[in-house]
Each structure stands twice: as C-alpha cells, then as structure tokens.
Scaffold this active site. Structure first.
Site, PDB file in Angstrom:
ATOM      1  N   GLN A 243      -2.551   8.590  -2.035  1.00  9.60           N
ATOM      2  CA  GLN A 243      -3.216   8.338  -0.758  1.00  9.60           C
ATOM      3  C   GLN A 243      -4.696   8.711  -0.838  1.00  9.60           C
ATOM      4  O   GLN A 243      -5.087   9.842  -0.578  1.00  9.60           O
ATOM      5  CB  GLN A 243      -2.531   9.129   0.367  1.00  9.60           C
ATOM      6  CG  GLN A 243      -3.047   8.732   1.722  1.00  9.60           C
ATOM      7  CD  GLN A 243      -2.165   9.241   2.836  1.00  9.60           C
ATOM      8  OE1 GLN A 243      -1.130   9.850   2.636  1.00  9.60           O
ATOM      9  NE2 GLN A 243      -2.605   8.976   4.043  1.00  9.60           N
ATOM     10  N   PHE A 244      -5.527   7.704  -1.185  1.00  9.92           N
ATOM     11  CA  PHE A 244      -6.962   7.944  -1.317  1.00  9.92           C
ATOM     12  C   PHE A 244      -7.605   8.368  -0.011  1.00  9.92           C
ATOM     13  O   PHE A 244      -8.662   9.011  -0.003  1.00  9.92           O
ATOM     14  CB  PHE A 244      -7.676   6.706  -1.880  1.00  9.92           C
ATOM     15  CG  PHE A 244      -7.807   5.567  -0.899  1.00  9.92           C
ATOM     16  CD1 PHE A 244      -8.949   5.442  -0.118  1.00  9.92           C
ATOM     17  CD2 PHE A 244      -6.801   4.620  -0.777  1.00  9.92           C
ATOM     18  CE1 PHE A 244      -9.080   4.391   0.776  1.00  9.92           C
ATOM     19  CE2 PHE A 244      -6.923   3.575   0.117  1.00  9.92           C
ATOM     20  CZ  PHE A 244      -8.064   3.458   0.898  1.00  9.92           C
ATOM     21  N   THR A 245      -6.958   8.072   1.111  1.00 10.39           N
ATOM     22  CA  THR A 245      -7.553   8.414   2.411  1.00 10.39           C
ATOM     23  C   THR A 245      -7.643   9.919   2.647  1.00 10.39           C
ATOM     24  O   THR A 245      -8.309  10.355   3.592  1.00 10.39           O
ATOM     25  CB  THR A 245      -6.778   7.745   3.568  1.00 10.39           C
ATOM     26  OG1 THR A 245      -5.432   8.205   3.559  1.00 10.39           O
ATOM     27  CG2 THR A 245      -6.818   6.231   3.454  1.00 10.39           C
TER      28      THR A 245
END
Length: 151
Positions: free
Chosen positions: A78-80
C-alpha cells in the site's frame, strides 16, 4: 518502510470480484515502501511482524507472537502509506518507491517473511491492483510501525 499491523479474526483480498487471498486468525499487514528504503528497513519490519506478542496465553495478555500462535499473515502492498497531505487537498505520493523498483523490493520482503514463518502461513494481495481488503479486526489491536523510528 511503514506497516499497519492489524490483529484479525479473518482477512481477505478480492480483486475484480474474485477472492484471491484469505486468512483465518492472524495479522493483516498494510505495507508501504519509501523511495529510499533498504534491506535493513525490510529486515526491521519483518522482525517486528514476526515477534510482536499480540495474543494472550494461559489467561495472560500479550504473550504470543503470530508464529507461536500458529496464525497467518496477509500482507497488502500500500504505497498510500507514504501520502503527504500538508499542502492542499490532493495527496502527494513522491516519498513512495515507484512501482518498477518497489515490486522486487516487496517480493523480497515477502520472501523474508516466509523464511521466518511457514511459507504457507504468508499470503498477499495483488501488487498494483485495486483491491478490496476485508478484515474482522480482533480487539481491535492495530500497531503502526515505521522503520525510521527505531528506538
């Protein structure tokens, strides 16, 4: 590297209406990789995931880790987790590692995790896909980790 660790009764990942991964009892871990993360960051997060004592034993709290309990891990990239929201309303993700570099880094992270747990106890989502992540949080117990904040 950042991780959101959630103790769960169940967790699953669905992509395009198809359930691709599921665990019963264990940890759902959302994993964010920074543009300048190294193997040392991954080692730190993997060690924490596998050694944090988040389950009760013999009526005493915080005695068992995921391996001791015989539970599973569902890891979701999850790059967020590296969103910067200080300016304006649109999140900025420039601190996250780009996809071409982060995929092999994430796969190496999973390999490290599988080497410390039974390989079949580690599941993951689909890298880069839009995923529906379902969990039943147990507790709730949610732990935030950041490899830059080792103390």
């Amino acid at each position: 590297m950042r991780a959101v660790i959630q103790r769960v009764k169940t967790a699953s990942v669905t992509v395009n209406g198809n359930k691709i991964s599921e665990i019963q009892h264990g940890l759902c871990v959302l994993v964010g990789i920074a543009h300048d993360d190294t193997e040392s960051d991954a080692d730190f997060i993997v060690k924490k995931i596998t050694t944090l004592k988040l389950w009760d034993a013999d009526g005493k709290p915080w005695k068992l880790n995921v391996k001791d309990a015989g539970y599973e891990v569902l890891s979701v990239s999850q790059f967020t987790l590296y969103a910067q929201t200080g300016k304006g309303a649109k999140p900025d993700f420039h601190l996250a590692m780009n996809g071409a570099l982060s995929l092999p880094f994430y796969q190496s992270f999973l390999d490290k995790l599988r080497s410390l747990l039974e390989a079949d106890k580690v599941k993951d989502g689909e890298f880069g896909a839009m995923m529906d992540v379902g969990i039943v949080n147990d507790g709730p117990v949610t732990i935030l980790l950041d490899s830059r904040e080792r103390k």
